[in-house]
Write a protein that holds these residues in place. Structure first.
Motif, PDB file in Angstrom:
ATOM      1  N   ASP A  61       0.804  -1.225   0.000  1.00 48.21           N
ATOM      2  CA  ASP A  61       0.000   0.000   0.000  1.00 48.21           C
ATOM      3  C   ASP A  61       0.835   1.273   0.000  1.00 48.21           C
ATOM      4  N   ALA A 111       0.214   3.980  -2.991  1.00 50.65           N
ATOM      5  CA  ALA A 111      -1.040   4.728  -2.888  1.00 50.65           C
ATOM      6  C   ALA A 111      -0.985   5.751  -1.758  1.00 50.65           C
ATOM      7  N   ARG A 165       5.321   5.434   7.968  1.00 49.30           N
ATOM      8  CA  ARG A 165       3.897   5.243   7.685  1.00 49.30           C
ATOM      9  C   ARG A 165       3.057   6.272   8.457  1.00 49.30           C
ATOM     10  N   GLU A 192       0.501   8.846   6.723  1.00 49.02           N
ATOM     11  CA  GLU A 192      -0.935   8.633   6.930  1.00 49.02           C
ATOM     12  C   GLU A 192      -1.578   9.780   7.696  1.00 49.02           C
TER      13      GLU A 192
END
Length: 325
Positions: A167, A170, A202, A206
């Motif tokens: 992922d 993306a 991450r 995020e």
């Protein structure tokens, strides 16, 4: 960099490469500059005019997966043998027999693989921030993190475990401004908490964390980088990390004699002492083991992007070394 100096060629593997080319003045060598992640050939825009004006020939490709070069997403296509063969095809297209090869970041990996597979094409090599990659199979950059923690006291490649995750592309594309401020830190120390801690990369992305970009990164440069990455997607550039994790080189490298990793030509390494990922101590281990010829080691108090933030100092070191050859 003058856009009219860009050319294209298709390699034997069928990939179209875009590259900057300027012919050498009589008696001058050709310099091959190789960039890494997440850059393109424009990474070298503060070096190319400096050396071109002094008569050096110049070849600067957008490496596979970047810029205007093709962007395949199969990690096996990013093996060292394949990438170095592509560069050889570019040299053949310009009828250049031999170059002085200069690498930064994953560009140092590309240069190293040329030295392994096509050493006759290189008369001398220089490595900035990231040193020579012996690729002897002893360590996996992604999976052997406990060894790196033991050796250097920090999880220097923690961010790579995110970059290889399915992922990751993306998430990066969705939070591209956050990604730029992650990779191009406002202060060098930022990488200590954002890249070298498990899960930190991450979390940064995020939560769409955005910090001011450093002074050397203009708005125009940032917009170009964003457009370049988003136009073809981030999956292709991240294949450099995935290829390492998936051991894409093992089968081809098994055919190399051990002596292929010993480097006898002149080598320059410029350590960037405020780079908290590409630690000079990590590069020093490989250099001490494999570099058998003339070796020059210089240091600059700069972060990973010293060739952008301190081009005069980098260029002066490179020029002095070139003139000593």
């Amino acid at each position: 960099m003058d856009q009219t100096n860009y050319r294209q060629t298709t390699t034997k593997r069928g990939f179209t490469y875009s590259y900057y080319f300027a012919p050498p003045a009589p008696g001058k060598p050709v310099l091959f500059f190789s960039h890494g992640f997440p850059s393109s050939s424009t990474l070298w825009k503060r070096q190319v005019p400096f050396f071109q004006q002094r008569g050096y020939g110049i070849i600067v490709p957008d490496n596979l997966g970047f810029g205007a070069t093709d962007k395949p997403t199969d990690p096996k296509l990013y093996s060292g043998r394949g990438l170095s063969g592509d560069i050889g095809d570019i040299l053949d297209a310009e009828q250049i027999e031999q170059v002085i090869a200069i690498g930064h970041d994953w560009g140092s990996y590309v240069v190293s693989r040329i030295l392994h597979y096509f050493p006759q094409r290189v008369s001398a090599s220089a490595f900035l921030a990231v040193g020579y990659f012996p690729m002897d199979g002893s360590l996996n950059l992604v999976r052997d993190y406990e060894t790196f923690i033991e050796l250097f006291g920090v999880d220097i490649f923690a961010y790579q475990r995110f970059f290889i995750h399915p992922d990751a592309p993306a998430i990066i594309e969705k939070n591209i401004d956050s990604f730029l401020s992650l990779v191009y830190p406002e202060t060098p120390e930022q990488w200590k908490t954002s890249l070298t801690v498990e899960g930190a990369t991450r979390t940064w992305l995020e939560t769409n964390t955005i910090k001011p970009l450093p002074a050397y990164m203009s708005t125009e440069d940032a917009e170009y980088l964003k457009a370049s990455l988003l136009s073809g997607g981030v999956s292709a550039p991240l294949c450099f990390y995935r290829a390492t994790d998936e051991d894409a080189n093992i089968e081809e490298d098994a055919q190399l004699p051990p002596s292929a990793r010993d480097i006898s030509m002149p080598v320059l390494y410029i350590a960037f002492n405020k780079d908290y990922v590409a630690l000079p101590a990590f590069a020093d281990v490989g250099h001490q083991k494999y570099i058998k010829g003339p070796f020059t080691r210089k240091e600059l108090a700069v972060d990973h992007w010293g060739l952008l933030s301190h081009p005069a100092e980098v260029n002066d070191i490179l020029l002095g070394w070139l003139e000593s050859l």
